[in-house]
Design an enzyme around this catalytic site. Structure first.
Site, PDB file in Angstrom:
ATOM      1  CG  HIS A 119      -1.999   1.036   1.123  1.00 35.48           C
ATOM      2  ND1 HIS A 119      -2.839   1.156   0.035  1.00 35.48           N
ATOM      3  CD2 HIS A 119      -2.356   2.031   1.976  1.00 35.48           C
ATOM      4  CE1 HIS A 119      -3.669   2.154   0.221  1.00 35.48           C
ATOM      5  NE2 HIS A 119      -3.392   2.711   1.392  1.00 35.48           N
TER       6      HIS A 119
ATOM      7  CG  HIS B 294      -3.436   6.308   2.272  1.00 34.10           C
ATOM      8  ND1 HIS B 294      -4.145   5.149   2.497  1.00 34.10           N
ATOM      9  CD2 HIS B 294      -3.547   7.033   3.415  1.00 34.10           C
ATOM     10  CE1 HIS B 294      -4.662   5.167   3.713  1.00 34.10           C
ATOM     11  NE2 HIS B 294      -4.316   6.302   4.297  1.00 34.10           N
TER      12      HIS B 294
ATOM     13  CB  CYS C 239      -2.535   3.083  -3.291  1.00 32.89           C
ATOM     14  SG  CYS C 239      -1.733   1.450  -3.292  1.00 32.89           S
TER      15      CYS C 239
END
Length: 264
Positions: free
Chosen positions: A30, A42, A152
């Protein structure tokens, strides 16, 4: 940071850094932009880190970190219209290890990093500009989340470089997506070369070579189909429908269709 790992300490972070953390079993990472004051901006699918709309979600979501039942008072809840959120560093890491994404790496170092989604040949902009883009997208969104086309990592790379892929119908814009589909694709593409070599080691080397070549050719810093789009222009186009990522509407038990980047 070195050849084998991009791991860093919290004390070394500065606003504008592109950071990431691997999730369970290193299935995916991530990514986000550190903006200072222990905050990370994010991109998510309305708060969920991953999602494809297919049965693959069962694997991806199960590999994700366990979330606390009580919400963190310092993190912002995802808005209904978009999934760009601000989290404290602890919540972003979710117990994982902190890594920093590398920019302007040499071709040799890029190819040495066997796993995609850790570095790029592209050059980063100044840190204050990166933070400005991230905060602007926090307020205005980054379009429709798609794990293969607009995820992301794509968000963080855009904040750092202002680069977007303009061509329609491309899968695997980010290095992480290339890693997921690149291995099987390399095996398929290298299968005709069995006529050249039947040695299992030779075939393995060939497959690795095809995979590395695909990573190199599709890196955001090497592609010829990328354009610089100022963040204010990007969000204006997204808001007016002039630029959008269209998600496929398919049943859960069917393979996911390639999303398309549509411009008008």
């Amino acid at each position: 940071m070195g050849l084998l790992s991009n791991r860093v300490t919290r004390e070394s972070l500065k606003p504008g850094d592109h950071i990431y953390s691997w999730r369970t079993a290193y299935i995916y990472a991530h990514h986000g932009i550190y903006v200072g004051d222990d905050k990370v901006i994010h991109f998510t699918r309305r708060g969920q880190e991953v999602g494809t709309g297919t049965a693959l979600d069962l694997l991806l979501v199960s590999s994700g970190p366990a979330r606390a039942r009580e919400s963190c008072p310092t993190c912002t809840a995802p808005q209904e219209e978009h999934g760009v959120i601000s989290s404290c560093l602890n919540c972003f890491l979710a117990g994982g290890v902190l890594y920093r994404f590398e920019y302007a790496v040499s071709p040799a170092l890029f190819l040495a990093k066997a796993r995609g989604g850790t570095c790029t040949l592209a050059v980063s902009d100044e840190d204050d500009i990166v933070v400005h883009r991230a905060k602007h997208l926090l307020e205005n969104g980054f379009g429709c989340y798609n794990v293969f086309k607009n995820n992301c990592e794509d968000f963080a790379i855009y904040c750092k470089t202002e680069l977007l892929v303009a061509e329609q119908g491309r899968i695997g814009q980010s290095g992480q997506a290339i890693s997921i589909i690149g291995g099987p694709l390399a095996a398929v593409l290298s299968s005709p070369l069995r006529m050249v070599t039947t040695n299992v080691y030779g075939m393995a080397v060939t497959a690795v070579g095809v995979y590395c070549a695909s990573r190199y050719a599709t890196d955001i810093g090497m592609r010829g189909d990328v354009v610089k789009v100022p963040v204010e222009e990007l969000t204006r186009r997204l808001a007016t429908g002039l630029l959008q990522v269209v998600e496929s509407q398919m049943p859960m038990n069917l393979a996911h269709q390639s999303p398309q980047l549509v411009t008008h």
